[in-house]
Design a protein around this motif. Structure first.
Motif, PDB file in Angstrom:
ATOM      1  N   GLY A   1       7.068  -1.252 -11.966  1.00  0.00           N
ATOM      2  CA  GLY A   1       8.088  -1.243 -13.021  1.00  0.00           C
ATOM      3  C   GLY A   1       8.866  -0.383 -13.477  1.00  0.00           C
ATOM      4  O   GLY A   1       8.155   0.564 -12.361  1.00  0.00           O
ATOM      5  N   VAL A   2      10.207  -0.873 -13.576  1.00  0.00           N
ATOM      6  CA  VAL A   2      11.231   0.454 -13.620  1.00  0.00           C
ATOM      7  C   VAL A   2      11.966  -0.075 -14.737  1.00  0.00           C
ATOM      8  O   VAL A   2      11.881  -1.138 -15.268  1.00  0.00           O
ATOM      9  N   PRO A   3      12.755   0.608 -15.441  1.00  0.00           N
ATOM     10  CA  PRO A   3      13.299   0.768 -16.695  1.00  0.00           C
ATOM     11  C   PRO A   3      14.261  -0.603 -16.458  1.00  0.00           C
ATOM     12  O   PRO A   3      14.952  -0.641 -15.237  1.00  0.00           O
ATOM     13  N   GLY A   4      13.926  -1.352 -17.361  1.00  0.00           N
ATOM     14  CA  GLY A   4      15.165  -2.434 -17.325  1.00  0.00           C
ATOM     15  C   GLY A   4      14.631  -3.555 -16.171  1.00  0.00           C
ATOM     16  O   GLY A   4      15.381  -4.718 -16.338  1.00  0.00           O
TER      17      GLY A   4
ATOM     18  N   LEU B   1       0.906  -1.090   0.080  1.00  0.00           N
ATOM     19  CA  LEU B   1      -0.216  -0.413   0.112  1.00  0.00           C
ATOM     20  C   LEU B   1       0.622   1.016   0.009  1.00  0.00           C
ATOM     21  O   LEU B   1       0.643   1.710  -0.680  1.00  0.00           O
ATOM     22  N   ALA B   2       1.548   1.261   0.550  1.00  0.00           N
ATOM     23  CA  ALA B   2       3.116   2.329   0.513  1.00  0.00           C
ATOM     24  C   ALA B   2       3.900   2.154  -0.580  1.00  0.00           C
ATOM     25  O   ALA B   2       4.203   3.466  -0.230  1.00  0.00           O
ATOM     26  N   GLY B   3       4.457   1.343  -1.116  1.00  0.00           N
ATOM     27  CA  GLY B   3       4.449   1.062  -2.012  1.00  0.00           C
ATOM     28  C   GLY B   3       6.558   1.349  -1.208  1.00  0.00           C
ATOM     29  O   GLY B   3       7.103   0.878  -0.762  1.00  0.00           O
ATOM     30  N   THR B   4       7.139   0.300  -2.275  1.00  0.00           N
ATOM     31  CA  THR B   4       8.769  -0.601  -1.964  1.00  0.00           C
ATOM     32  C   THR B   4       9.025  -0.758  -3.084  1.00  0.00           C
ATOM     33  O   THR B   4       8.971   0.249  -4.494  1.00  0.00           O
ATOM     34  N   ARG B   5      10.293  -1.107  -3.457  1.00  0.00           N
ATOM     35  CA  ARG B   5      11.012  -1.055  -4.332  1.00  0.00           C
ATOM     36  C   ARG B   5      10.779  -1.497  -5.699  1.00  0.00           C
ATOM     37  O   ARG B   5       9.505  -1.957  -6.235  1.00  0.00           O
ATOM     38  N   PHE B   6      10.984  -1.358  -6.752  1.00  0.00           N
ATOM     39  CA  PHE B   6      11.339  -1.317  -8.190  1.00  0.00           C
ATOM     40  C   PHE B   6       9.853  -0.761  -8.976  1.00  0.00           C
ATOM     41  O   PHE B   6       8.745  -0.977  -9.693  1.00  0.00           O
ATOM     42  N   GLY B   7       9.237   0.686  -8.136  1.00  0.00           N
ATOM     43  CA  GLY B   7       8.149   0.668  -7.934  1.00  0.00           C
ATOM     44  C   GLY B   7       6.765   0.133  -7.993  1.00  0.00           C
ATOM     45  O   GLY B   7       5.487   0.129  -8.661  1.00  0.00           O
ATOM     46  N   ILE B   8       7.097  -0.817  -6.903  1.00  0.00           N
ATOM     47  CA  ILE B   8       5.137  -2.140  -6.510  1.00  0.00           C
ATOM     48  C   ILE B   8       4.764  -1.484  -6.396  1.00  0.00           C
ATOM     49  O   ILE B   8       5.217  -0.754  -4.877  1.00  0.00           O
TER      50      ILE B   8
ATOM     51  N   GLY C   1       7.340   5.596 -16.824  1.00  0.00           N
ATOM     52  CA  GLY C   1       6.758   7.184 -16.207  1.00  0.00           C
ATOM     53  C   GLY C   1       6.433   7.968 -17.155  1.00  0.00           C
ATOM     54  O   GLY C   1       6.038   8.940 -16.757  1.00  0.00           O
ATOM     55  N   GLY C   2       5.983   7.904 -18.540  1.00  0.00           N
ATOM     56  CA  GLY C   2       5.536   8.433 -18.865  1.00  0.00           C
ATOM     57  C   GLY C   2       3.697   9.115 -18.900  1.00  0.00           C
ATOM     58  O   GLY C   2       3.948   8.789 -18.015  1.00  0.00           O
TER      59      GLY C   2
ATOM     60  N   GLY D   1       3.584  -1.978 -15.577  1.00  0.00           N
ATOM     61  CA  GLY D   1       1.687  -1.238 -15.032  1.00  0.00           C
ATOM     62  C   GLY D   1       1.569  -2.586 -14.267  1.00  0.00           C
ATOM     63  O   GLY D   1       1.906  -2.401 -13.130  1.00  0.00           O
ATOM     64  N   LYS D   2       0.313  -2.592 -14.856  1.00  0.00           N
ATOM     65  CA  LYS D   2      -0.706  -3.291 -13.915  1.00  0.00           C
ATOM     66  C   LYS D   2      -1.416  -5.021 -14.753  1.00  0.00           C
ATOM     67  O   LYS D   2      -2.437  -4.985 -15.219  1.00  0.00           O
ATOM     68  N   PRO D   3      -0.435  -5.774 -14.067  1.00  0.00           N
ATOM     69  CA  PRO D   3      -0.401  -7.540 -15.184  1.00  0.00           C
ATOM     70  C   PRO D   3      -1.377  -8.472 -14.666  1.00  0.00           C
ATOM     71  O   PRO D   3      -1.884  -7.487 -13.493  1.00  0.00           O
ATOM     72  N   VAL D   4      -1.729  -8.900 -15.115  1.00  0.00           N
ATOM     73  CA  VAL D   4      -3.316  -9.795 -14.904  1.00  0.00           C
ATOM     74  C   VAL D   4      -3.327 -10.473 -13.683  1.00  0.00           C
ATOM     75  O   VAL D   4      -4.272 -10.627 -12.672  1.00  0.00           O
ATOM     76  N   GLU D   5      -2.101 -11.486 -13.715  1.00  0.00           N
ATOM     77  CA  GLU D   5      -1.777 -12.461 -12.671  1.00  0.00           C
ATOM     78  C   GLU D   5      -1.300 -11.655 -11.333  1.00  0.00           C
ATOM     79  O   GLU D   5      -1.639 -11.816 -10.493  1.00  0.00           O
TER      80      GLU D   5
END
Length: 644
Positions: free
Chosen positions: A412-415, A393-400, A501-502, A435-439
């Protein structure tokens, strides 16, 4: 268990005999492994492969024991098999095989030389890096039998060459200690000590990897077999302070008894389930610090948290190992950091680089408590599971992070490639799926409901978790269906014209199998529509499981072949993944579709590639030739679980 037996037509034909592999694990992550015909086709093949600090850091020790029969006529008949850089296969002992059997998980060969029949069987001493090889005269005789010991000591992922130093050999009573690392022991030992140059591994050549090595001929064992029933036995074990192992015949008998007990404790419903129960046993190991862990696949994988948690129910709850599973879940919980489960890479480094491994962990804990009634474990781990929710909920590594706009999980982050479709080519993700993967979101919704249930069992307030679950599930139902009739693979993905991030986003409607989790999980956000599932199956289903991409999808790769870049490019672009038969079967059951026929191809596959087991992957196009690891944990676990 199912009968796995081949006669002279399979054993004596090189391609057939070399294409079927057997595995005998030691319970620690090491193994003995080879082919029906005795030809080593991989650099990973050997009779004594010893685990290191992690299951992935294995060392190859004893490579082969090549038999030769000395007949009373003076003829010397060699029964081994090697392929050389010249292209020659010499000797060709497989042409004298009259039978190969896999009995209680242990391989057995029979060679016939006129009226002389020699049988070989081997086993690992459970819980120790120790190999026993027993040769027995079945008929004919007397004959002399020689066993040439070809050795090395190297990393399992590499090769050793004759331009380096020779192997150090210390002569001891009845054999030798090689490189101070492992010991050979048997009758009539005669040391030798020179290189066999240019051994070729055809499977490594096909995978675009170095395919040649040199082997050290350490010496030979020799004895006379006078009458049927006489044996020549050899032991090889990692040199350690433990007492010498028992006689080889006792090691084989003990391994056979243990394997039968493993099968019996799983209470299999039929012979296929019995075979899968023993196959599952190969992946559950004790590491060198005595922790329970899971080897993702043999011969080259170590432990990976995602694979472990996907495999959890099949490997532990369906096989009578809930007590070991409990231990594993507790040890993995101790690795949580910033709401993420550690992913112990095969490099030995601890990394936090998956978006779904932690969500599969929530699922595994929930299933453990549901199946076993072990609410004590649920109570113990509940604070850690709630911290996982809070961190997301707060946000963690790699933009999760949970998107506050809809309650869905984005990443997701670049690379980075954080989902199970994580292949890279030259450092770039093939299927980044930002983004938001289905699984991922199906697992997030499932995890919220599972944690809420555990909270209620513990007498704690779960209203907040239920609100999170309901909001995310509603958003899922609103966002993921496509006009084509299936589910988007990713929503809110960065548009191709914009960098990550665009400001612009798009929804990816490629037909992939990830959507199956939206219908198959216990707390899945959707109930499958039979017609929708039929459309998904028409595009993805094969005899060995679903493809990773429909054949009409852009970039579809129907063959999982070539060098590392070619194989990784195809890994999730149409390659078949047998583990996905589990979600497909669960979704089919919920849709009211029959499921028994879904398993027919995989059941037949148990005798085709990794004997008694299920492969990692297969070609997306017919005939769906198996690829990847011949013995894969989640493939076995999901077939075992889904067959019920």
């Amino acid at each position: 268990m199912i009968e796995i037996c081949f006669g002279p037509q399979v054993c004596g034909e090189l391609t057939s005999a070399a294409g079927r592999e057997w595995l005998v694990p030691d319970g620690l992550g090491g193994y003995a492994m080879g082919t029906v015909g005795g030809l080593r086709t991989r650099r990973y093949h050997g009779l004594l492969v010893v685990p290191g600090k992690t299951p992935a850091s294995r060392k190859v020790g004893l490579v082969s024991l090549d038999p030769a029969v000395l007949l009373p006529s003076g003829a010397r008949v060699r029964l081994g098999a090697h392929e050389w850089a010249s292209g020659d296969v010499d000797p060709r002992g497989f042409e004298l095989l009259e039978r190969f059997d896999l009995v209680d998980g242990l391989p057995r060969w029979r060679w016939r030389v006129g009226d002389v029949v020699i049988e070989r069987e081997l086993a690992m001493l459970p819980g120790r890096s120790c190999l026993a090889v027993v040769h027995r005269l079945i008929s004919g005789g007397p004959v002399e039998l020689e066993l040439a010991a070809a050795c090395t000591w190297r990393d399992a992922h590499g090769e050793r060459r004759a331009d380096g130093p020779p192997l150090r050999m210390e002569q001891v009573d009845g054999g030798a200690v090689i490189e101070g690392a492992y010991r050979l022991s048997g009758p009539g030992w005669t040391p030798q000590g020179h290189w066999w140059r240019g051994v070729h591994h055809r499977e490594e050549a096909a995978r675009g990897l170095p395919a040649e090595e040199d082997l050290w001929y350490a010496g030979q064992f020799r004895d006379t077999l006078h009458r049927p029933g006489d044996t020549l036995s050899v032991l090889a074990w990692a040199d350690d302070p433990a007492p010498a192992p028992p006689p080889a015949t006792e090691v084989v008998a003990a391994a056979r008894r243990r394997n039968r007990e493993v099968v019996a404790s799983a209470k299999p419903a039929d012979e296929v389930a019995a075979t899968l129960a023993l196959a599952a046993d190969a992946f559950v190991v004790r590491t060198n610090d005595a922790a329970v862990d899971v080897v993702a696949g043999y011969p080259w994988f170590g432990a990976w948290s995602r694979d472990t948690m996907i495999s959890y129910e099949g490997l532990f709850l369906r096989t009578g190992r809930a007590h070991l599973g409990r231990e594993l879940l507790r040890s993995y919980a101790a690795t949580l950091s910033e709401g993420m489960l550690a992913n112990t890479a095969d490099t030995g480094r601890v990394e936090y680089n998956t978006v779904d491994g932690t969500l599969w962990f929530l699922h595994a804990v929930s299933r453990h408590v549901t199946v076993t009634g072990d609410t004590d474990l649920g109570d113990e781990l509940l604070p850690a599971l709630c911290e996982v929710v809070d961190a997301h909920l707060a946000g963690t590594r790699f933009g999760i992070a949970v998107d506050p706009a809809d309650g869905l999980l984005t990443q997701g982050v670049p690379g980075a490639a954080l989902t199970w479709m994580d292949a890279r080519v030259y450092g770039a993700p093939v299927t980044p799926r930002h983004g938001k993967p289905v699984e991922v979101n199906a697992l997030w919704i499932n995890g919220l409901a599972g944690v809420a249930e555990l909270a209620e069992l513990a007498g704690r307030d779960a209203d907040g978790l239920h609100r999170l679950h309901e909001r995310a599930a509603k958003s899922f139902r609103d966002r993921f269906p496509t006009p084509a009739g299936w589910l988007h693979d990713v929503v809110d993905a960065p548009a191709p014209a914009y960098p990550l991030g665009g400001s612009a986003h798009h929804d990816d409607d490629l037909l992939r199998p990830n959507q199956l989790l939206a219908w198959s999980l216990p707390f899945a956000p959707l109930v499958p529509d039979p017609q929708t599932l039929d459309r998904v199956g028409a595009g993805l289903l094969t005899p060995l499981g679903p493809r990773s991409l429909s054949p009409d999808g852009p970039g579809f790769a129907g063959r999982h072949r070539g060098g590392p870049a070619e194989r990784d490019s195809a890994y999730h672009q149409g390659t078949v993944w047998p583990w996905l038969i589990g979600p497909y079967a669960d979704a089919s059951r919920r849709a009211g579709r029959p499921v028994d026929e879904l398993f027919a191809g995989l059941e037949a596959h148990l005798t085709e590639y990794g004997l008694g087991s299920v492969s990692e992957t297969a070609d997306g196009l017919a005939p769906h030739t198996a690829t990847g690891c011949p013995f894969q944990a989640w493939s076995v676990a999901e077939l075992l679980r889904a067959r019920r």
